[in-house]
Design a protein around this motif. Structure first.
Motif, PDB file in Angstrom:
ATOM      1  N   THR A 169       0.831  -1.198   0.000  1.00  0.00           N
ATOM      2  CA  THR A 169       0.000   0.000   0.000  1.00  0.00           C
ATOM      3  C   THR A 169       0.866   1.248   0.000  1.00  0.00           C
ATOM      4  OG1 THR A 169      -0.152  -0.208   2.399  1.00  0.00           O
ATOM      5  CG2 THR A 169      -1.992  -1.058   1.121  1.00  0.00           C
ATOM      6  N   LEU A 170       0.292   2.324  -0.487  1.00  0.00           N
ATOM      7  CA  LEU A 170       1.003   3.583  -0.611  1.00  0.00           C
ATOM      8  C   LEU A 170       0.954   4.383   0.688  1.00  0.00           C
ATOM      9  CD1 LEU A 170      -0.410   4.661  -4.090  1.00  0.00           C
ATOM     10  CD2 LEU A 170       1.826   3.655  -3.641  1.00  0.00           C
ATOM     11  N   LEU A 171       2.072   5.012   1.029  1.00  0.00           N
ATOM     12  CA  LEU A 171       2.198   6.069   2.039  1.00  0.00           C
ATOM     13  C   LEU A 171       2.119   5.604   3.485  1.00  0.00           C
ATOM     14  CD1 LEU A 171       0.141   8.931   0.334  1.00  0.00           C
ATOM     15  CD2 LEU A 171       2.563   8.363   0.087  1.00  0.00           C
ATOM     16  N   VAL A 172       1.601   4.388   3.771  1.00  0.00           N
ATOM     17  CA  VAL A 172       1.496   3.965   5.165  1.00  0.00           C
ATOM     18  C   VAL A 172       2.878   3.777   5.793  1.00  0.00           C
ATOM     19  CG1 VAL A 172      -0.762   2.893   4.906  1.00  0.00           C
ATOM     20  CG2 VAL A 172       1.303   1.539   4.516  1.00  0.00           C
ATOM     21  N   GLY A 173       3.914   3.616   4.964  1.00  0.00           N
ATOM     22  CA  GLY A 173       5.251   3.428   5.498  1.00  0.00           C
ATOM     23  C   GLY A 173       6.156   4.626   5.308  1.00  0.00           C
ATOM     24  N   LYS A 174       5.608   5.750   4.914  1.00  0.00           N
ATOM     25  CA  LYS A 174       6.421   6.944   4.651  1.00  0.00           C
ATOM     26  C   LYS A 174       6.416   7.841   5.889  1.00  0.00           C
ATOM     27  CE  LYS A 174       7.004  10.688   1.325  1.00  0.00           C
ATOM     28  NZ  LYS A 174       6.417  11.355   0.144  1.00  0.00           N
ATOM     29  N   ALA A 175       7.582   8.020   6.489  1.00  0.00           N
ATOM     30  CA  ALA A 175       7.686   8.839   7.701  1.00  0.00           C
ATOM     31  C   ALA A 175       7.710  10.321   7.338  1.00  0.00           C
ATOM     32  CB  ALA A 175       8.944   8.471   8.468  1.00  0.00           C
ATOM     33  N   PRO A 176       7.213  11.178   8.212  1.00  0.00           N
ATOM     34  CA  PRO A 176       7.305  12.613   7.949  1.00  0.00           C
ATOM     35  C   PRO A 176       8.745  13.142   7.910  1.00  0.00           C
ATOM     36  CG  PRO A 176       5.576  12.153   9.552  1.00  0.00           C
ATOM     37  CD  PRO A 176       6.351  10.881   9.369  1.00  0.00           C
ATOM     38  N   PHE A 177       9.635  12.517   8.710  1.00  0.00           N
ATOM     39  CA  PHE A 177      11.002  13.048   8.802  1.00  0.00           C
ATOM     40  C   PHE A 177      11.981  11.889   8.961  1.00  0.00           C
ATOM     41  CE2 PHE A 177      14.595  14.774  11.301  1.00  0.00           C
ATOM     42  CZ  PHE A 177      14.977  15.824  10.457  1.00  0.00           C
ATOM     43  N   TYR A 178      13.083  11.965   8.215  1.00  0.00           N
ATOM     44  CA  TYR A 178      14.137  10.953   8.289  1.00  0.00           C
ATOM     45  C   TYR A 178      15.480  11.624   8.542  1.00  0.00           C
ATOM     46  CZ  TYR A 178      10.986   7.800   5.630  1.00  0.00           C
ATOM     47  OH  TYR A 178       9.940   7.024   5.200  1.00  0.00           O
ATOM     48  N   SER A 179      16.368  10.900   9.228  1.00  0.00           N
ATOM     49  CA  SER A 179      17.756  11.321   9.312  1.00  0.00           C
ATOM     50  C   SER A 179      18.637  10.086   9.448  1.00  0.00           C
ATOM     51  CB  SER A 179      17.992  12.283  10.477  1.00  0.00           C
ATOM     52  OG  SER A 179      17.728  11.643  11.719  1.00  0.00           O
ATOM     53  N   PHE A 180      19.850  10.166   8.907  1.00  0.00           N
ATOM     54  CA  PHE A 180      20.815   9.077   9.047  1.00  0.00           C
ATOM     55  C   PHE A 180      22.182   9.603   8.650  1.00  0.00           C
ATOM     56  CE2 PHE A 180      19.838   8.699   4.538  1.00  0.00           C
ATOM     57  CZ  PHE A 180      21.078   8.421   3.969  1.00  0.00           C
ATOM     58  N   SER A 181      23.210   8.832   8.946  1.00  0.00           N
ATOM     59  CA  SER A 181      24.556   9.172   8.493  1.00  0.00           C
ATOM     60  C   SER A 181      25.198   7.936   7.887  1.00  0.00           C
ATOM     61  CB  SER A 181      25.412   9.684   9.655  1.00  0.00           C
ATOM     62  OG  SER A 181      25.623   8.657  10.614  1.00  0.00           O
ATOM     63  N   TYR A 182      26.061   8.192   6.894  1.00  0.00           N
ATOM     64  CA  TYR A 182      26.760   7.092   6.231  1.00  0.00           C
ATOM     65  C   TYR A 182      27.972   7.659   5.496  1.00  0.00           C
ATOM     66  CZ  TYR A 182      27.668   3.015   3.257  1.00  0.00           C
ATOM     67  OH  TYR A 182      28.252   1.939   2.632  1.00  0.00           O
ATOM     68  N   ALA A 183      29.143   7.119   5.785  1.00  0.00           N
ATOM     69  CA  ALA A 183      30.375   7.462   5.058  1.00  0.00           C
ATOM     70  C   ALA A 183      30.662   8.959   5.079  1.00  0.00           C
ATOM     71  CB  ALA A 183      30.288   6.957   3.616  1.00  0.00           C
ATOM     72  N   GLY A 184      30.359   9.609   6.186  1.00  0.00           N
ATOM     73  CA  GLY A 184      30.612  11.036   6.297  1.00  0.00           C
ATOM     74  C   GLY A 184      29.481  11.902   5.802  1.00  0.00           C
ATOM     75  N   TYR A 185      28.435  11.312   5.232  1.00  0.00           N
ATOM     76  CA  TYR A 185      27.253  12.057   4.788  1.00  0.00           C
ATOM     77  C   TYR A 185      26.233  12.060   5.922  1.00  0.00           C
ATOM     78  CZ  TYR A 185      29.141  11.643   0.061  1.00  0.00           C
ATOM     79  OH  TYR A 185      29.941  11.716  -1.051  1.00  0.00           O
TER      80      TYR A 185
END
Length: 875
Positions: free
Chosen positions: A805-821
């Motif tokens: 289904t669409l959108l039920v798994g889409k969070a309002p806000f994301y953050s993460f880090s990887y390889a200096g990004y």
């Protein structure tokens, strides 16, 4: 393979597995390596948010170098522990469109080798100095052999044209086949060029589809129609209206009664449309230009000393009840063996009736002799075959075949104008009430609806919508208007996905459940939109549509990165590793456009007058990578591919060659300026940062609930890393509406079409793999369900959880880090979040290009992304 690894007692421990990028196989040996813990599978076998440790690729991931793929170990299994036993099992490839009996394939060769496994607590793995990963020389440039590939396409297309033009039975050809013949009518190199017989045969092909549809309504949705319905019928009428008026005045016919190429004038070594019967091939047959009764050629048939050589048309020809006359001019100067003409009959179900009807040719006739016969069509016969036969050492020449058969009786006689109106109206009405929402499906549906209306505007104007109303379907399918969903019979829109859902994002990416790799490449359909609107009898200029099409094609340029082909030559590859509904690694070679059944690498550049798109395609030519991508067009026998091969020769190749040279190169090529592309609606990003490209999907395969996982792919000249990593999510004022419990499924983590109790034959979670029952490590975990628009149909994106289904798994806000990004993304339209980067010191804001204090709190406004880079972490 079982081994024990150290793990952290708190937080997330990551498992990285080392592979050699030069190990690859063809697409029938895509073996998989799956992680197991405690006998349970960690993640899902196919298209899971936690995927395989490895999937064998059909091209080098990284030539002459090693790479790693990283997965998160479940924190609930590592909590309080310092070690964990992990198992990796190998399994065969999958057939994505298979059913229970052909979905899983056994392994027949070895998997990709496993060189090392590591655990670590930061998402990006940094090997020790003594851990060899290799360095490769810069890729070479592939030698150009475009001309040879184009020559093969030309041979294929001309063979197709001759086969279609001289086919005796068009009743069973598909829409791609009859459109090949229609295109040939406009191509000077085709034997069908300006030949009225070609368009008559196209009408016979449409007649066949009409009659088949009347017997079985599923023909409208069948494989050769796809979601386009009978749109190609409307396209044909719109393109060739002024040339087919006499044909349209005829009745629908079950098939033609004429033997094609009766004078053997067309063909090369063998007359077009004729062949030696495989079961009676004791001899040779050829087109002979040294002897002819009329014209310039005849058919020469020479039998071996014993046995018969029988030659006839490529397919059976139709007949009605009554009398058939048949004959030919024959020259048989010898007296050895025997020579005959014959006609035989079959019923509609293929039953042979009536026996032989031989005419014996007298021997010793050095001059051409005309032989004629007459026979009553046997009761129940609907088809005939005309044969020429030589036996026991005889050699003879045949020319000017004549067969006059009564026309086949239609079950319900109907004129073509009425029948074609019925087809167009039925197709348009069905598909407007069954509009699809996945991007490529929406495009097929929309173009079919529009093409049917184009045909109705000519054939039955009273039934046609005004042009702007018809074009709204195209506007919905390219994101210029919200997707309004299917209509009811009265024309009321359903708005199943709400009043603000577009099938393309504002940034220009096809929209589904995140970034789409292979299936997101729908440039071929965009070109079909452009050409249908701006061409034909009803041609209109639509600069708004054209501008949008150019934008959508150019946006795909951010999702090509440098790589190598099988021989170590430079090739731009389509980014697929972060794609949510494709698992082909690495992606296909693609510059402006990848080769598809309905598209070719030059199509977009040839049709759209845009210097960037032209420059990208010219780069493919200079890299020597055009010819390999043309192989499909000359090697795949499908009529759908044959149609594209003809369009390539007729339109795209000459148009592209006439373009001025462009200096523009793809944005992610080494040496190009730094660039960032973010798409908050699709939850993905593409970053070029010096000599590396970083891709990420934050809205990653979250079909049932927010999973707090991101997929990342980092590529450099000597580097490739792919991973599924943990992200942090926040909901702000849009609190979750509940939780979803992960079921004990191992093949898929989702169900299709409400399979649990719905009409689909697919079980929830897909087909279980063969062997003992497997269980899911993540079963029973509870995940938050995101809010969806209040006007969205619950069946597609509201409360039907566990189904894709669409959108039920889409969070309002994301953050993460990887390889200096360090990434923070706000996917909402009405909230602002604050991001506190956990890194210290100074780094670069890659969106603004400025040097900044990394730890400074930053507001993240609606539909925006922060991308910070800390080079100290990679030094």
């Amino acid at each position: 393979m079982k081994f024990t690894l150290a793990v952290a007692s708190s937080g997330t421990t990551y498992l990285s597995t080392k592979f050699f990028g030069g190990d690859f196989a063809d697409d029938t040996h895509e073996w998989r390596l799956q992680v197991f813990i405690g006998g349970k599978i960690m993640g899902w076998i196919d298209q899971g948010s936690v995927d395989q440790a490895d999937q064998m690729s059909y091209a080098p991931r990284l030539a002459d170098r090693f790479y790693v793929h990283t997965l998160p170990l479940p924190a609930f299994l590592t909590a309080g522990k310092t070690s964990l036993e992990v198992e990796i099992r190998a399994m065969g490839r999958l057939y994505a469109y298979g059913q229970a009996d052909n979905f899983f394939y056994p392994m027949t060769t070895a998997s990709r080798g496993i060189y090392r496994a590591y655990t670590h607590t930061t998402p990006y793995f940094t090997p020790t100095a003594d851990d060899t990963y290799g360095n490769a020389a810069a890729p070479s440039t592939r030698a150009n052999n475009d001309d040879a590939a184009i020559a093969k396409i030309r041979t294929r297309v001309l063979n197709d044209q001759n086969r279609m033009l001289y086919a005796t039975n068009m009743a069973t050809v598909d829409a791609w086949a009859y459109m090949q013949l229609a295109e040939g009518y406009e191509w000077p190199d085709s034997p069908a060029y300006q030949n009225p017989v070609a368009l008559t045969k196209v009408c016979q092909g449409i007649d066949g589809r009409y009659l088949a549809w009347k017997k079985d309504a599923a023909v409208l949705t069948g494989s050769d129609q796809q979601w386009q319905g009978f749109g190609r019928v409307g396209l044909f009428l719109d393109r060739f209206w002024d040339h087919i008026q006499d044909d349209l005045d005829d009745d629908v016919t079950p098939g033609g009664t004429d033997v094609m190429n009766p004078g053997f004038e067309a063909g090369t070594t063998m007359p077009s449309g004729w062949h030696v019967q495989g079961w009676a091939n004791k001899g040779t047959a050829s087109r002979d230009t040294s002897a002819a009764h009329t014209g310039t050629a005849s058919l020469k048939v020479a039998a071996q000393a014993t046995g018969a050589c029988i030659v006839g048309p490529d397919s059976r020809t139709f007949t009605g009840a009554g009398e058939v006359t048949y004959g030919a001019w024959v020259k048989y100067p010898g007296t050895t063996g025997s020579v005959d003409l014959n006609i035989l009959f079959w019923t509609a179900d293929g039953t042979f009736v009536g026996g032989d009807h031989l005419i014996h040719v007298p021997g010793g006739t050095t001059e051409w002799t005309n032989l004629q016969g007459k026979v009553t069509v046997p009761t129940g016969a609907t088809q005939y075959e005309f044969w020429v036969v030589t036996r026991d050492g005889a050699t003879a020449w045949f020319d000017d075949v004549t067969v006059t058969a009564p026309p086949p009786a239609a079950t319900e006689p109907i004129g073509r104008r009425a029948a074609y109106r019925d087809m167009l109206l039925g197709s348009r009405e069905y598909w407007r009430q069954n509009f699809r929402h996945y991007t490529n499906q929406a495009q097929f549906t929309a173009i079919g609806i529009y093409q049917c209306n184009r045909g109705l505007a000519l054939l039955s104007p009273v039934d046609a919508w005004p042009e702007p109303q018809a074009r709204e379907w195209l506007y919905m399918a390219v994101g210029l208007k919200p997707w309004a969903g299917s209509e009811n019979k009265a024309g009321d829109k359903s708005w199943e996905l709400g009043h603000d859902y577009h099938v393309f994002t504002p940034k220009g990416l096809s929209r589904e459940l995140g970034y789409v790799g292979n299936y997101g490449e729908i440039n071929d359909m965009l070109i079909a939109f452009h050409e249908t609107v701006t061409g034909g009898k009803g041609a209109v200029d639509d600069p708004i549509l054209t501008k949008q099409i150019v934008k959508l094609c150019k946006t795909r340029g951010y999702f090509r990165h440098e790589g190598e082909d099988e021989s170590g030559n430079r090739a731009m590859r389509l980014e697929t590793i972060i794609g949510w509904r494709n698992e082909h690694f690495p992606g296909d070679v693609a510059y402006t456009q990848k080769t598809q059944w309905d598209g070719n690498p030059l199509q977009v550049a040839a049709v759209l007058d845009d210097p960037d798109l032209v420059g990208w395609a010219q780069t493919q030519v200079s890299d020597g990578q055009l010819a390999p991508e043309l192989e499909l067009l000359h090697s795949h026998s499908w009529t759908r591919v044959g149609l594209q091969a003809l369009v390539f020769l007729k339109r795209d190749l000459p148009s592209f060659r006439a373009k001025a040279a462009s200096s523009t190169r793809l944005p992610m090529m080494w040496g190009q300026p730094n660039v960032t592309f973010t798409d908050e609606v699709n939850g993905c990003l593409a970053v070029k940062n010096g000599e590396e490209v970083f891709y990420a999907s934050l809205y990653w395969r979250a079909r049932s609930a927010v999973n707090s996982l991101a997929r990342v792919h980092l590529v450099g000249p000597q580097l490739e890393r792919s991973a599924v990593i943990r992200s942090q999510t926040a909901f702000g004022t849009a609190a979750p509406v509940g939780t979803f419990t992960v079921p004990d499924w191992v093949t898929w983590e989702y169900a299709i079409n409400d399979a649990n109790g719905g009409p689909s034959p697919l079980p929830g979670g897909g087909f279980p793999p063969p062997g003992p029952a497997l269980h899911q490590v993540y079963a029973g975990q509870r995940l938050p369900i995101a809010q969806t628009p209040p006007d969205m149909d619950p069946a597609l994106g509201g409360t039907t959880y566990g189904v894709e289904t669409l959108l039920v798994g889409k969070a309002p806000f994301y953050s993460f880090s990887y390889a200096g990004y360090y990434i923070a993304m706000n996917t909402t339209k009405d909230q602002t979040f604050t991001y506190q980067c956990p890194a210290t010191g100074r780094g670069r804001d890659l969106v603004t290009g400025k040097n900044v204090a990394l730890s400074q709190p930053r507001p993240v406004p609606p539909l925006s992304t922060v991308i910070l880079y800390n080079p100290a972490e990679r030094s």
